[in-house]
Design a protein around this motif. Structure first.
Motif, PDB file in Angstrom:
ATOM      1  N   LEU A  75      -1.063  13.321  -8.566  1.00  0.00           N
ATOM      2  CA  LEU A  75      -2.161  12.365  -8.596  1.00  0.00           C
ATOM      3  C   LEU A  75      -3.426  13.054  -9.111  1.00  0.00           C
ATOM      4  CD1 LEU A  75      -2.908   9.461  -7.991  1.00  0.00           C
ATOM      5  CD2 LEU A  75      -3.422  10.128  -5.625  1.00  0.00           C
ATOM      6  N   ASP A  76      -3.591  14.337  -8.758  1.00  0.00           N
ATOM      7  CA  ASP A  76      -4.740  15.118  -9.208  1.00  0.00           C
ATOM      8  C   ASP A  76      -4.791  15.122 -10.756  1.00  0.00           C
ATOM      9  OD1 ASP A  76      -3.784  15.677  -6.703  1.00  0.00           O
ATOM     10  OD2 ASP A  76      -4.354  17.803  -6.705  1.00  0.00           O
ATOM     11  N   ALA A  77      -3.586  15.376 -11.348  1.00  0.00           N
ATOM     12  CA  ALA A  77      -3.519  15.452 -12.813  1.00  0.00           C
ATOM     13  C   ALA A  77      -3.727  14.082 -13.434  1.00  0.00           C
ATOM     14  CB  ALA A  77      -2.174  16.028 -13.227  1.00  0.00           C
ATOM     15  N   ARG A  78      -3.171  13.063 -12.773  1.00  0.00           N
ATOM     16  CA  ARG A  78      -3.304  11.712 -13.322  1.00  0.00           C
ATOM     17  C   ARG A  78      -4.775  11.300 -13.341  1.00  0.00           C
ATOM     18  NH1 ARG A  78       0.621   8.652  -9.582  1.00  0.00           N
ATOM     19  NH2 ARG A  78       1.485  10.652  -8.943  1.00  0.00           N
ATOM     20  N   ILE A  79      -5.506  11.674 -12.271  1.00  0.00           N
ATOM     21  CA  ILE A  79      -6.947  11.366 -12.231  1.00  0.00           C
ATOM     22  C   ILE A  79      -7.677  12.073 -13.375  1.00  0.00           C
ATOM     23  CG2 ILE A  79      -9.062  11.820 -10.904  1.00  0.00           C
ATOM     24  CD1 ILE A  79      -7.381  11.190  -8.390  1.00  0.00           C
ATOM     25  N   PHE A  80      -7.311  13.375 -13.532  1.00  0.00           N
ATOM     26  CA  PHE A  80      -7.933  14.157 -14.624  1.00  0.00           C
ATOM     27  C   PHE A  80      -7.759  13.432 -15.965  1.00  0.00           C
ATOM     28  CE2 PHE A  80      -7.482  17.208 -18.112  1.00  0.00           C
ATOM     29  CZ  PHE A  80      -8.649  17.936 -18.001  1.00  0.00           C
ATOM     30  N   LYS A  85     -12.968  11.089 -21.531  1.00  0.00           N
ATOM     31  CA  LYS A  85     -13.400  12.416 -22.003  1.00  0.00           C
ATOM     32  C   LYS A  85     -14.907  12.509 -22.261  1.00  0.00           C
ATOM     33  CE  LYS A  85      -9.548  14.717 -24.228  1.00  0.00           C
ATOM     34  NZ  LYS A  85      -8.863  14.839 -25.518  1.00  0.00           N
ATOM     35  N   THR A  86     -15.502  11.467 -22.849  1.00  0.00           N
ATOM     36  CA  THR A  86     -16.912  11.552 -23.235  1.00  0.00           C
ATOM     37  C   THR A  86     -17.853  10.880 -22.254  1.00  0.00           C
ATOM     38  OG1 THR A  86     -16.212   9.842 -24.778  1.00  0.00           O
ATOM     39  CG2 THR A  86     -16.915  11.953 -25.727  1.00  0.00           C
ATOM     40  N   ASN A  87     -17.487   9.706 -21.743  1.00  0.00           N
ATOM     41  CA  ASN A  87     -18.424   8.946 -20.915  1.00  0.00           C
ATOM     42  C   ASN A  87     -18.251   9.154 -19.415  1.00  0.00           C
ATOM     43  OD1 ASN A  87     -19.444   7.796 -23.290  1.00  0.00           O
ATOM     44  ND2 ASN A  87     -17.737   6.328 -23.261  1.00  0.00           N
ATOM     45  N   GLY A  88     -17.182   9.776 -19.045  1.00  0.00           N
ATOM     46  CA  GLY A  88     -16.910   9.924 -17.601  1.00  0.00           C
ATOM     47  C   GLY A  88     -16.467   8.599 -16.984  1.00  0.00           C
ATOM     48  N   THR A  89     -16.010   8.665 -15.719  1.00  0.00           N
ATOM     49  CA  THR A  89     -15.502   7.460 -15.036  1.00  0.00           C
ATOM     50  C   THR A  89     -15.967   7.500 -13.576  1.00  0.00           C
ATOM     51  OG1 THR A  89     -13.521   7.648 -16.416  1.00  0.00           O
ATOM     52  CG2 THR A  89     -13.392   6.109 -14.557  1.00  0.00           C
ATOM     53  N   THR A  90     -16.256   6.317 -13.028  1.00  0.00           N
ATOM     54  CA  THR A  90     -16.682   6.314 -11.606  1.00  0.00           C
ATOM     55  C   THR A  90     -15.460   6.445 -10.699  1.00  0.00           C
ATOM     56  OG1 THR A  90     -16.510   3.925 -11.444  1.00  0.00           O
ATOM     57  CG2 THR A  90     -18.673   4.819 -12.090  1.00  0.00           C
ATOM     58  N   ASN A 112     -10.312  22.607  -7.619  1.00  0.00           N
ATOM     59  CA  ASN A 112      -9.632  23.352  -8.697  1.00  0.00           C
ATOM     60  C   ASN A 112     -10.506  23.514  -9.934  1.00  0.00           C
ATOM     61  OD1 ASN A 112      -7.205  24.009  -7.586  1.00  0.00           O
ATOM     62  ND2 ASN A 112      -6.160  22.118  -8.234  1.00  0.00           N
ATOM     63  N   LYS A 113     -11.663  22.870  -9.880  1.00  0.00           N
ATOM     64  CA  LYS A 113     -12.584  22.871 -11.014  1.00  0.00           C
ATOM     65  C   LYS A 113     -11.998  22.215 -12.255  1.00  0.00           C
ATOM     66  CE  LYS A 113     -15.789  26.401  -9.577  1.00  0.00           C
ATOM     67  NZ  LYS A 113     -15.331  26.665  -8.233  1.00  0.00           N
ATOM     68  N   PHE A 125     -16.630  13.675 -14.491  1.00  0.00           N
ATOM     69  CA  PHE A 125     -16.334  14.130 -15.859  1.00  0.00           C
ATOM     70  C   PHE A 125     -15.273  15.209 -15.819  1.00  0.00           C
ATOM     71  CE2 PHE A 125     -20.351  12.065 -16.497  1.00  0.00           C
ATOM     72  CZ  PHE A 125     -20.336  11.605 -17.809  1.00  0.00           C
ATOM     73  N   ARG A 126     -14.470  15.336 -16.899  1.00  0.00           N
ATOM     74  CA  ARG A 126     -13.523  16.455 -16.996  1.00  0.00           C
ATOM     75  C   ARG A 126     -14.312  17.743 -17.096  1.00  0.00           C
ATOM     76  NH1 ARG A 126      -8.643  14.648 -21.068  1.00  0.00           N
ATOM     77  NH2 ARG A 126      -8.422  12.511 -20.280  1.00  0.00           N
ATOM     78  N   ALA A 127     -13.878  18.795 -16.398  1.00  0.00           N
ATOM     79  CA  ALA A 127     -14.599  20.065 -16.440  1.00  0.00           C
ATOM     80  C   ALA A 127     -13.938  21.056 -17.385  1.00  0.00           C
ATOM     81  CB  ALA A 127     -14.668  20.684 -15.034  1.00  0.00           C
ATOM     82  N   VAL A 128     -12.661  20.823 -17.716  1.00  0.00           N
ATOM     83  CA  VAL A 128     -11.925  21.713 -18.628  1.00  0.00           C
ATOM     84  C   VAL A 128     -11.225  20.880 -19.685  1.00  0.00           C
ATOM     85  CG1 VAL A 128     -11.582  23.618 -16.991  1.00  0.00           C
ATOM     86  CG2 VAL A 128      -9.985  21.681 -17.000  1.00  0.00           C
ATOM     87  N   GLU A 129     -10.757  21.550 -20.714  1.00  0.00           N
ATOM     88  CA  GLU A 129     -10.054  20.860 -21.794  1.00  0.00           C
ATOM     89  C   GLU A 129      -8.645  20.453 -21.373  1.00  0.00           C
ATOM     90  OE1 GLU A 129     -10.673  19.852 -25.159  1.00  0.00           O
ATOM     91  OE2 GLU A 129     -12.703  20.028 -24.315  1.00  0.00           O
TER      92      GLU A 129
END
Ligand code: PHE
Length: 494
Positions: A75-80, A85-90, A112-113, A125-129
């Motif tokens: 679920l962590d990965a699915r959220i990521f 990528k650009t606008n972020g999500t609430t 996990n950052k 927002f995504r913190a890593v690529e």
């Protein structure tokens, strides 16, 4: 089914197959693990046929969520991946999409950052690529049958993505008495095994050395012996000593003649008495005493006129099975009379006597007599009645009646009756009397010595005591040993 598997295990072991893990082995032979374990347990019953060694195994499986994770990631990965990528999500949008567990997963992803919270916009927002979804990889590895480190497994279990169950598998090997043939072990060593030396090859069942043995069935006292002990105790308490009664064969002289019983008396008939064929006669007698007995029968003496018939020595010599224990009393009184100085005595005996009787429910050709006597100076009928009263009182019998009777060797004679509370009538208990001078004086007993005596059967009180109404149930080949075994101890008092 199990038997086929048992045979398969033995054959495989014989062929050299190593069964290090029953579960794997079961898979190899395409059998259920439980079937293999069942067959192994059956084989274990044959001593030293096989060796078995249990060990724990853990079965790891994926939960439903775990299966989803293998396909779609945690679920962590699915959220990521779900975050723009650009606008972020609430968080609200993500929760609407991924369900109630989203909050927790978001927390882990932050730690996990993988993602970050933008305070100004309140969006994630995504913190890593790119990310590496290790849990997904581990679950995939488990699904592929690979093992994962314990710490990883613990984590997966905590996340309820994987479950594990511990169970027992076995290593099976050949035992010292291994064989591919299943032979039922023997439980008993037989004579045949010993003589043919076959015992060396036979497998025996294990013995339970702690088991209790079967109860022994020997060593029970016969009711007659128990009642005899009670009577013996009564006599001993009253100061009587026991006479030696070990001669079943007696001469007519000591059984009858010495008791002043005439040679024509019907009791001396072969219908009533057993005569011995071999040796048919006795020859050793105290001759002077025999002569005095002879005289008292023929001519009388000591104030008696005797029987006035021709007494026959041959008749007195005839050997018989003693018909009463009074024969023993007579021998003892004769010995007493040979003492230099007369001393009072109290004697008793309890032993077997024989009569040529028609057999029925209450009569056998042999039975036991209980006999007591007291020899002292100037004893009277009152002494006899007193003695009998005391004797029977010790058995719990108090109501006595005496009836005049006749014996060739006692005068007066009395039959003893007691009131039987159960039967509600007077029953005969025994016989008694004062020995005649014709019996005592030829022995040499002083004139003022009288002997009071009584006798009864042992069988009668025993049958009453143990409620046996047929003598054959007590003596002889029809006796039921279970009755002997189970009958209670005997107490004659109240
Ligand atoms: N001998 C007698 C019987 O056989 C019993 C008895 C003994 C009688 C002593 C009197 C005295 O019956």
């Amino acid at each position: 089914m199990s038997e086929a598997t048992q045979q398969r295990i033995l054959d495989d072991l014989h062929a050299g197959t190593v069964i290090a893990d029953t579960e794997q082995y079961a898979a190899n032979i395409q059998a259920d693990h439980q079937t293999v374990v069942g067959a192994m347990k059956s084989l274990e019953r044959y001593p030293e046929m096989i060796t078995t060694k249990p060990f724990d195994k853990t079965l790891v499986s994926l939960t439903e969520e775990g299966l989803v994770t293998v396909k779609e990631g945690t679920l962590d990965a699915r959220i990521f991946n779900g975050i723009d990528k650009t606008n972020g999500t609430t968080l609200a949008e993500l929760t609407a999409r991924f369900g109630p567990a989203t909050g927790q997963a978001q927390g882990r992803a932050m730690k996990n950052k993988w993602i970050r919270l933008d305070k100004a916009s309140g969006k994630l927002f995504r913190a890593v690529e790119t990310i590496v979804d290790e849990a997904q990889q581990q679950l995939a590895a488990i699904q592929a049958g690979q093992t994962v480190p314990d710490s990883a497994l613990a984590e997966l279990r905590k996340l309820k993505l994987a479950a594990s169950r511990t169970y027992t598998a076995y290593a099976i090997g050949k035992g010292d008495k291994f064989s591919t043939k299943i032979v039922k072990p023997e439980s008993d060593l037989t004579t045949a095994m010993l003589t043919k030396d076959a015992w060396r090859e036979v497998t025996f069942k294990d013995k339970n050395l702690k088991a209790l043995g079967a109860p022994t069935s020997g060593g029970y006292l016969h009711p007659l012996l128990k009642v005899r002990t009670q009577f013996r105790n009564i006599f001993l308490e009253m100061g009587f000593s026991e006479m030696p009664t070990n001669n079943f064969v007696e001469s007519s002289f000591w059984n009858f003649d010495a008791l002043f019983q005439p040679q024509q008396h019907p009791a001396r008939d072969s219908h009533d008495t057993f005569f011995i064929k071999d040796p048919s006669t006795s020859t050793q007698f105290p001759e002077d005493y025999l002569k005095r007995v002879h005289e008292i029968h023929e001519k009388g003496g000591y104030g008696s006129i005797g029987y006035r018939y021709d007494w026959s020595r041959a008749e007195a010599q005839k050997n018989i099975l003693r018909t009463h224990t009074t024969a023993v009393s007579t021998r003892m009184l004769y010995q007493l009379a040979q003492q230099k100085e007369f001393k009072p005595v109290k004697y008793f005996s309890i032993d077997r006597v024989f009569r040529n009787e028609a057999l029925d429910a209450t009569h056998l050709a042999e039975f036991h007599q209980i006999e007591g006597l007291v020899a002292d100076r100037n004893l009277t009928l009152g002494d006899l009645i007193g003695l009998l009263s005391q004797f029977f009182k010790k058995m719990g019998i108090e109501k006595l009646r005496f009836k005049p009777a006749f014996n060739p060797y006692t005068e007066p004679s009395m039959e003893v009756y007691s009131y039987h509370e159960g039967l509600k009538k007077w029953v005969e208990l025994g016989n008694s009397g004062i020995f005649r001078p014709e019996m005592l004086r030829p022995m040499g007993l002083p004139e003022d010595v009288s002997v009071i005596a009584w006798g009864l059967s042992l069988e009668r009180p025993t049958m009453i005591k143990y409620k046996i109404d047929n003598i054959r149930a007590l003596v002889g080949h029809k006796v039921d040993f279970n009755v002997i075994r189970s009958n209670p101890i005997c107490r004659l008092d109240h």
